[in-house]
Write a protein that holds these residues in place. Structure first.
Motif, PDB file in Angstrom:
ATOM      1  N   LEU A   1       2.506 -10.819  -4.192  1.00  0.00           N
ATOM      2  CA  LEU A   1       3.637 -10.846  -5.120  1.00  0.00           C
ATOM      3  C   LEU A   1       3.219 -10.275  -6.479  1.00  0.00           C
ATOM      4  N   ALA A   2       2.021 -10.625  -6.924  1.00  0.00           N
ATOM      5  CA  ALA A   2       1.530 -10.072  -8.187  1.00  0.00           C
ATOM      6  C   ALA A   2       1.466  -8.548  -8.124  1.00  0.00           C
ATOM      7  N   GLN A   3       0.977  -8.027  -7.006  1.00  0.00           N
ATOM      8  CA  GLN A   3       0.866  -6.575  -6.859  1.00  0.00           C
ATOM      9  C   GLN A   3       2.232  -5.906  -6.834  1.00  0.00           C
ATOM     10  N   VAL A   4       3.207  -6.569  -6.223  1.00  0.00           N
ATOM     11  CA  VAL A   4       4.574  -6.034  -6.198  1.00  0.00           C
ATOM     12  C   VAL A   4       5.126  -5.948  -7.619  1.00  0.00           C
ATOM     13  N   HIS A   5       4.934  -7.018  -8.388  1.00  0.00           N
ATOM     14  CA  HIS A   5       5.442  -7.005  -9.758  1.00  0.00           C
ATOM     15  C   HIS A   5       4.674  -6.016 -10.634  1.00  0.00           C
ATOM     16  N   MET A   6       3.403  -5.792 -10.352  1.00  0.00           N
ATOM     17  CA  MET A   6       2.674  -4.754 -11.085  1.00  0.00           C
ATOM     18  C   MET A   6       3.320  -3.396 -10.858  1.00  0.00           C
ATOM     19  N   LEU A   7       3.655  -3.113  -9.599  1.00  0.00           N
ATOM     20  CA  LEU A   7       4.339  -1.856  -9.299  1.00  0.00           C
ATOM     21  C   LEU A   7       5.680  -1.780 -10.034  1.00  0.00           C
TER      22      LEU A   7
ATOM     23  N   THR B   1       0.830  -1.205   0.000  1.00  0.00           N
ATOM     24  CA  THR B   1       0.000   0.000   0.000  1.00  0.00           C
ATOM     25  C   THR B   1       0.864   1.255   0.000  1.00  0.00           C
ATOM     26  N   ARG B   2       1.927   1.246   0.790  1.00  0.00           N
ATOM     27  CA  ARG B   2       2.825   2.405   0.804  1.00  0.00           C
ATOM     28  C   ARG B   2       3.515   2.571  -0.550  1.00  0.00           C
ATOM     29  N   GLY B   3       3.880   1.451  -1.165  1.00  0.00           N
ATOM     30  CA  GLY B   3       4.481   1.523  -2.492  1.00  0.00           C
ATOM     31  C   GLY B   3       3.518   2.072  -3.520  1.00  0.00           C
ATOM     32  N   ARG B   4       2.264   1.631  -3.440  1.00  0.00           N
ATOM     33  CA  ARG B   4       1.240   2.141  -4.352  1.00  0.00           C
ATOM     34  C   ARG B   4       1.019   3.632  -4.142  1.00  0.00           C
ATOM     35  N   SER B   5       1.043   4.063  -2.898  1.00  0.00           N
ATOM     36  CA  SER B   5       0.882   5.491  -2.609  1.00  0.00           C
ATOM     37  C   SER B   5       2.037   6.294  -3.200  1.00  0.00           C
ATOM     38  N   ALA B   6       3.253   5.747  -3.111  1.00  0.00           N
ATOM     39  CA  ALA B   6       4.409   6.428  -3.695  1.00  0.00           C
ATOM     40  C   ALA B   6       4.254   6.549  -5.204  1.00  0.00           C
ATOM     41  N   PHE B   7       3.757   5.502  -5.848  1.00  0.00           N
ATOM     42  CA  PHE B   7       3.560   5.552  -7.296  1.00  0.00           C
ATOM     43  C   PHE B   7       2.509   6.597  -7.662  1.00  0.00           C
ATOM     44  N   ARG B   8       1.411   6.592  -6.964  1.00  0.00           N
ATOM     45  CA  ARG B   8       0.330   7.515  -7.297  1.00  0.00           C
ATOM     46  C   ARG B   8       0.715   8.968  -7.059  1.00  0.00           C
ATOM     47  N   ALA B   9       1.629   9.176  -6.128  1.00  0.00           N
ATOM     48  CA  ALA B   9       2.129  10.527  -5.877  1.00  0.00           C
ATOM     49  C   ALA B   9       3.307  10.861  -6.792  1.00  0.00           C
ATOM     50  N   ALA B  10       3.637   9.929  -7.696  1.00  0.00           N
ATOM     51  CA  ALA B  10       4.755  10.105  -8.629  1.00  0.00           C
ATOM     52  C   ALA B  10       6.079  10.280  -7.899  1.00  0.00           C
TER      53      ALA B  10
END
Length: 324
Positions: free
Chosen positions: A84-90, A40-49
């Motif tokens: 793991l799938a979500q990690v690789h998506m990121l 979730t923190r990784g996804r937040s970092a991506f969405r915040a660019a």
């Protein structure tokens, strides 16, 4: 039915040695709840660019997620596969942002492989959707459309009782497929897929309880800008872009995407001044987006045709499009 494995077997290898090395580096299965929080923190970092932040997080996150999948069985093992799938998506999305098509493809394939064992249709749908960008960057837009439309059909959202999460996933697949179809020059297919996404948005709006997914009318309009640009309909693309309030888009990454796609359409029309204004908006929404290779290329185009625009050389220097 499309043979997903056949479509994904062509191209760059999966990087098996790296994955095995990651597995050996972890001695025990990490806590799944903590892993999900880290995703979730990784996804937040991506969405915040914040792409540098995400890049720093990913190696350890990938190592621990892979260890969890290798060491857990049954229901916990399936959860670990989804993580793991979500990690690789990121990882794939980050590869796209960095202009690293090989990394994007490797991670996308690994995401699908993990998603196939997790038992959740929505995770597999999202992992498959992530494959579209590296596929089209290999010149395989038609394959991407084929793969996405097949996955869309497998979600089986025709029933009025279809789960909102499946409807949301179907809309996202349709939008990505529409972009790929537009890139392949298939106008009718691209526009019909946009209509599918619009229908998904309308269905979600009728839910008794609001569904907090990513699909929205604003997301559809955002994709329409890119689709119409790829179809050579740049006047329409700009008209749609002007109707979108950037504040209605949920993340800095999405706001930057709007300004980038609008700049592309404006440049195609020869409107260099407003195109530069859009690039400044990219930087304002997400500074790291303005330093991406694709955005630097747009800056370079403006430098070629309108080198005397006020502030352009400073912008080019600080975003890496020209020497400081």
């Amino acid at each position: 039915m499309v043979d997903r494995r056949h479509l994904m077997s062509v191209g760059v290898g999966l990087g098996t040695a790296l994955l095995l090395a990651d597995t050996a580096a972890a001695a025990s299965a990490p806590d799944l709840s903590e892993l999900r929080r880290r995703v979730t923190r990784g996804r937040s970092a991506f969405r915040a660019a914040r792409y540098a932040d995400l890049a720093a997080r990913l190696p350890a996150l990938r190592r621990d997620a892979l260890a969890a999948r290798q060491l857990l069985n049954g229901a916990p093992g399936r959860v670990a596969s989804a993580v793991l799938a979500q990690v690789h998506m990121l990882g794939s999305e980050l590869g796209v942002k960095n202009g690293d098509s090989e990394a994007a493809w490797n991670h996308a394939r690994a995401a699908v492989s993990a998603a196939e064992t997790c038992g959740k249709a929505t995770v597999l749908a999202e992992a498959t959707r992530i494959c579209a960008t590296p596929l089209r960057r290999q010149g395989r837009s038609e394959d991407a459309v084929l793969l996405l439309r097949d996955t869309l059909g497998q979600l089986d959202t025709e029933s009025s009782r279809a789960e909102p999460a499946h409807v949301d996933a179907a809309g996202a697949l349709a939008l990505t497929a529409s972009y790929c179809a537009a890139l392949a020059g298939r106008e009718a297919t691209a526009l019909s897929l946009v209509d599918i996404a619009k229908n998904a948005v309308a269905r979600l709006a009728k839910e008794q309880r609001p569904y907090a997914g990513d699909l929205s009318a604003h997301q559809v309009h955002l994709y329409q800008v890119g689709v119409h640009h790829l179809l050579g309909q740049d006047v329409v693309a700009v008209q749609i872009a002007r109707q979108i309030d950037p504040r209605a888009l949920p993340t800095g990454e999405r706001r930057a995407r709007l300004s980038t796609d609008t700049a592309r359409a404006l440049l195609a029309l020869g409107d260099y001044d407003p195109a530069f204004t859009e690039l400044l908006a990219v930087e304002s929404a997400a500074p790291e987006e303005a330093r991406r290779p694709s955005v630097r290329a747009l800056t370079g185009e403006i430098l070629t045709y309108r080198p005397n625009l006020v502030g352009l050389h400073d912008f080019a220097a600080r975003t890496g499009a020209a020497p400081a």
